[in-house]
Design a protein around this motif. Sequence first.
Motif, PDB file in Angstrom:
ATOM      1  N   VAL A   5       0.987  -1.307   0.208  1.00 14.21           N
ATOM      2  CA  VAL A   5       0.069   0.003   0.144  1.00 14.21           C
ATOM      3  C   VAL A   5       0.837   1.343   0.086  1.00 14.21           C
ATOM      4  O   VAL A   5       1.572   1.344   0.881  1.00 14.21           O
ATOM      5  N   GLY A   6       0.696   2.188  -1.057  1.00 17.49           N
ATOM      6  CA  GLY A   6       1.352   3.357  -1.085  1.00 17.49           C
ATOM      7  C   GLY A   6       0.473   4.357  -0.421  1.00 17.49           C
ATOM      8  O   GLY A   6      -0.596   4.591  -0.977  1.00 17.49           O
ATOM      9  N   ILE A   7       0.932   4.987   0.469  1.00 18.88           N
ATOM     10  CA  ILE A   7       0.019   6.172   1.141  1.00 18.88           C
ATOM     11  C   ILE A   7       0.531   7.742   0.935  1.00 18.88           C
ATOM     12  O   ILE A   7       1.658   7.959   1.251  1.00 18.88           O
ATOM     13  N   LEU A  17      -3.386   4.898   8.987  1.00 19.42           N
ATOM     14  CA  LEU A  17      -3.775   3.958   8.222  1.00 19.42           C
ATOM     15  C   LEU A  17      -2.529   2.911   7.868  1.00 19.42           C
ATOM     16  O   LEU A  17      -2.428   1.698   8.093  1.00 19.42           O
ATOM     17  N   ALA A  18      -1.293   3.642   7.994  1.00 20.58           N
ATOM     18  CA  ALA A  18      -0.038   2.923   8.066  1.00 20.58           C
ATOM     19  C   ALA A  18       0.042   2.283   9.660  1.00 20.58           C
ATOM     20  O   ALA A  18       0.440   1.140   9.417  1.00 20.58           O
ATOM     21  N   LEU A 114       7.739   5.460  13.103  1.00 16.77           N
ATOM     22  CA  LEU A 114       9.130   5.515  12.869  1.00 16.77           C
ATOM     23  C   LEU A 114       9.959   4.473  13.729  1.00 16.77           C
ATOM     24  O   LEU A 114      10.900   3.993  13.438  1.00 16.77           O
ATOM     25  N   LYS A 115       9.313   4.130  14.964  1.00 17.63           N
ATOM     26  CA  LYS A 115       9.861   3.239  15.635  1.00 17.63           C
ATOM     27  C   LYS A 115       9.494   1.778  15.232  1.00 17.63           C
ATOM     28  O   LYS A 115      10.428   0.810  15.313  1.00 17.63           O
ATOM     29  N   GLU A 116       8.247   1.266  14.848  1.00 14.98           N
ATOM     30  CA  GLU A 116       7.731   0.377  14.596  1.00 14.98           C
ATOM     31  C   GLU A 116       7.152  -0.248  13.135  1.00 14.98           C
ATOM     32  O   GLU A 116       6.954  -1.184  12.745  1.00 14.98           O
ATOM     33  N   GLY A 117       7.043   1.048  12.437  1.00 18.28           N
ATOM     34  CA  GLY A 117       6.323   0.697  11.154  1.00 18.28           C
ATOM     35  C   GLY A 117       7.156   0.722  10.063  1.00 18.28           C
ATOM     36  O   GLY A 117       8.443   0.649  10.005  1.00 18.28           O
TER      37      GLY A 117
END
Length: 391
Positions: A5-7, A17-18, A114-117
């Motif tokens: 998925v490009g957001i 959503l991310a 930034l930490k988990e995604g």
Amino acid sequence: MRTTVGIIGAGPAGLLLARLLNRAGIDSVVLESRDRAYVEQRQRAGILEQGTVDVLRAAGAGERMDREGLRHDGIELRHDRTRHRVDFPALTGGRSVTVYAQTEVCKDLIALQLKEGGPLFFEAEALAVEDPDGDSPRIRYRHQGRESVLHCDYVVGCDGFWGVARRAIPEELTRTFERAYPFAWLGILADVPPSHDELVYARHDRGFALLSMRSPSVSRLYLQVPDGTDAEEWSDDAVWAELAQRFETDDDWRLERGPITQKSVTPMRSWVHEPMRHGRLFLAGDAAHIVPPAGAKGLNLAVGDVVTFARALTHRRDTGSEELLDAYSPTCLRRVWQAERFSYDMTTMLHRAPDATPFDDRIQRARLARLASSRAAETELAQAYTGFPLD
């Protein structure tokens, strides 16, 4: 680069959503044209519906919101120097809203991403969505001075009214619906504790006013002004004097004043784009719909959109069925149009049009009197204000 998925857009819709996709084990890439500081400082909405609060908690993004957000169990309506409180939990089976600024929602979601995604690129300008109705749509974008292409299985445009996503849908396949209002909101931020512990919506012959807040020490207030007003035309003293007049009551309530740190003018309009999907391109948030702010629906509608998409894509992965993806646009639009109706009702009930007649004024007063005397009318307002179902 390739992703599922490009957001496009790192506002609350794109970031949430991310987060939802990450929790479901689906990869994504977020492209945001602005820098991080801009996104985290951009003043927008501040009222979260019950459903939005529940979604953020379930996504693991509610810790600071629960600690610092302000739960509100009602609003106050004022007109003709009278006050009437609408009690949300008593009318909705316990539902409420939470005051927690969009800037803070974005800060929380950015930190988690930034930490988990997956990848989150700031200052990455989306230039075009290519082949949206093919099997592998692409986002052409510019980042760090170079043009690149992001290959996707799906593209979700969370890039607002002026973004590129909506323009990728052929014009002959779309319909738009719009109403522009002949007035705007002059909004201020002030370093002063709120003068009331809940939001106050005031209808006055001089125009609408709203008392809101961002924290226990920062007030957010609005005045109805003519469309096209320059915020700098209003001195601080003039703003406070006008607010005090529009909020006046027959009891001893007083408006507290303090240093104004920001002024801005927000135009008022209702706008909907149909459909919200074309092939593998999906629109969410302001890319598909705009509501006047009196109903506090903008951010919450965007949340409903991305929750609907995340559920549909997860269903597609788990079952192979395209049923929920195919239903994305009509599913979202049912909720969108109810929010548009409610926002229109609040706007026309509380704002005085420049060409208002004595008949129009009497109708406004009658609508407010009905709310103050009818539990059924109060319940309708409370249910709509605390949020339409996300399922």
